[in-house]
Design a protein around this motif. Structure first.
Motif, PDB file in Angstrom:
ATOM      1  N   PHE A 150      18.763  55.252  21.839  1.00 43.21           N
ATOM      2  CA  PHE A 150      19.804  55.818  20.984  1.00 43.21           C
ATOM      3  C   PHE A 150      19.218  56.273  19.652  1.00 43.21           C
ATOM      4  O   PHE A 150      19.506  57.371  19.159  1.00 43.21           O
ATOM      5  N   TRP A 186      26.405  60.929   9.703  1.00 41.94           N
ATOM      6  CA  TRP A 186      27.620  60.119   9.602  1.00 41.94           C
ATOM      7  C   TRP A 186      28.144  59.752  10.977  1.00 41.94           C
ATOM      8  O   TRP A 186      28.567  58.623  11.225  1.00 41.94           O
ATOM      9  N   GLU A 187      28.126  60.725  11.900  1.00 38.45           N
ATOM     10  CA  GLU A 187      28.640  60.469  13.255  1.00 38.45           C
ATOM     11  C   GLU A 187      27.811  59.405  13.972  1.00 38.45           C
ATOM     12  O   GLU A 187      28.363  58.485  14.592  1.00 38.45           O
ATOM     13  N   LYS A 188      26.503  59.522  13.874  1.00 43.88           N
ATOM     14  CA  LYS A 188      25.629  58.579  14.575  1.00 43.88           C
ATOM     15  C   LYS A 188      25.707  57.176  13.965  1.00 43.88           C
ATOM     16  O   LYS A 188      25.775  56.171  14.685  1.00 43.88           O
ATOM     17  N   ALA A 227      28.100  55.876  12.212  1.00 43.48           N
ATOM     18  CA  ALA A 227      29.403  55.250  12.433  1.00 43.48           C
ATOM     19  C   ALA A 227      29.351  54.431  13.722  1.00 43.48           C
ATOM     20  O   ALA A 227      29.907  53.325  13.804  1.00 43.48           O
ATOM     21  N   GLN A 228      28.647  54.957  14.745  1.00 45.75           N
ATOM     22  CA  GLN A 228      28.492  54.222  15.998  1.00 45.75           C
ATOM     23  C   GLN A 228      27.614  52.986  15.806  1.00 45.75           C
ATOM     24  O   GLN A 228      27.883  51.924  16.366  1.00 45.75           O
ATOM     25  N   VAL A 229      26.550  53.142  15.012  1.00 45.82           N
ATOM     26  CA  VAL A 229      25.673  52.000  14.748  1.00 45.82           C
ATOM     27  C   VAL A 229      26.436  50.904  14.004  1.00 45.82           C
ATOM     28  O   VAL A 229      26.334  49.718  14.343  1.00 45.82           O
ATOM     29  N   LYS A 273      29.632  50.319  14.007  1.00 44.38           N
ATOM     30  CA  LYS A 273      30.574  49.685  14.918  1.00 44.38           C
ATOM     31  C   LYS A 273      29.870  48.686  15.819  1.00 44.38           C
ATOM     32  O   LYS A 273      30.370  47.585  16.069  1.00 44.38           O
ATOM     33  N   PHE A 274      28.691  49.052  16.307  1.00 42.47           N
ATOM     34  CA  PHE A 274      27.918  48.173  17.182  1.00 42.47           C
ATOM     35  C   PHE A 274      27.517  46.892  16.465  1.00 42.47           C
ATOM     36  O   PHE A 274      27.543  45.798  17.043  1.00 42.47           O
ATOM     37  N   THR A 312      28.992  45.508  13.839  1.00 45.84           N
ATOM     38  CA  THR A 312      30.108  44.743  13.293  1.00 45.84           C
ATOM     39  C   THR A 312      30.327  43.454  14.089  1.00 45.84           C
ATOM     40  O   THR A 312      30.392  43.466  15.318  1.00 45.84           O
ATOM     41  N   TYR A 327      29.184  51.831   4.640  1.00 50.77           N
ATOM     42  CA  TYR A 327      29.220  50.879   5.747  1.00 50.77           C
ATOM     43  C   TYR A 327      28.536  49.588   5.309  1.00 50.77           C
ATOM     44  O   TYR A 327      27.312  49.438   5.478  1.00 50.77           O
TER      45      TYR A 327
END
Length: 227
Positions: free
Chosen positions: A109, A135-137, A139-141, A143-144, A146, A187
């Motif tokens: 990833f 920002w898009e990438k 945001a996924q990191v 979330k992972f 968290t 974040y």
């Protein structure tokens, strides 16, 4: 090239793909000698320092970064991460089969992040596009990560050395331009993660040392870079 009692690490005189390997060597406290190939400046951005010797060193698949460990020669970043972990601290590959899979997934990833950013950095120079992509990438990191108090696979793994450098890279690029935003401020989970990694023994000392390369994130010919 003769074998050396110290591991030899070869790469350009930039951060690039080499910085995460430097972090790993420093964390593992592996004695090493670094050979830096001078990446020429504008307008030619000459790569002659490497290409003049590339096919003379005896590598099966000549490329940089590379390592030479007591005569054993190895290229390709992911192979180098795994070799160093297997030799010095196998738990960095993940402790369970699920952890190992998570490490492999995240390494792929983050490699996608690197590959995707290259279009903006080298080809288009589109800072807005790079920031939107970042920002898009991340945001996924975020979330992972968290709910995780440690690292990607619970305990520290080779994937964390790669992720940290990409947070460093995008923290810089997202701070550029009119908005001047902060990835680790927006974040907090990434901020906590970044701080946790930066304070690891070996990493902290390296980041604070004169040996830590501050630039360039990309090759010197990149349109977007930390010049």
């Amino acid at each position: 090239m003769q074998a050396s009692p110290k591991l030899i690490f070869g790469y350009w005189d930039i951060r690039g793909l080499g910085q995460s390997i430097r972090y790993l060597l420093e964390y593992l406290n592996v004695p090493y000698e670094e050979i830096q190939y001078i990446y020429g400046g504008a307008p030619d951005f000459s790569k002659a320092a490497w290409f003049s010797v590339k096919h003379t060193l005896g590598f099966d698949l000549p490329n940089i970064p590379y390592i030479i460990d007591d005569g054993f020669q190895l290229t390709e970043s992911h192979a180098i991460y795994r070799y160093l972990a297997n030799k010095y601290q196998p738990e960095l590959l993940g402790k369970t089969i699920q952890d190992k899979a998570a490490v492999d997934m995240f390494m792929s990833f983050v490699q996608d992040i690197r590959d995707g950013s290259s279009v903006y950095c080298y080809d288009t120079g589109d800072l807005d596009g790079l920031q939107k992509f970042g920002w898009e990438k991340f945001a996924q990191v975020a979330k992972f990560l968290t709910g995780k108090e440690g690292f990607i696979a619970g305990g520290l793994s080779i994937a964390d050395f790669i992720l940290f450098e990409h947070i460093e890279m995008f923290q810089y690029f997202l701070s550029q331009g009119d908005k001047g935003e902060s990835l680790i401020a927006l974040y907090p989970v990434l901020g906590d993660y970044h701080k946790r990694f930066a304070n690891l023994e070996g990493i902290k000392e390296y980041l604070e040392s004169d040996r830590c390369i501050k630039k360039y994130f990309c090759g010197k010919r990149a349109i977007l870079n930390n010049n």
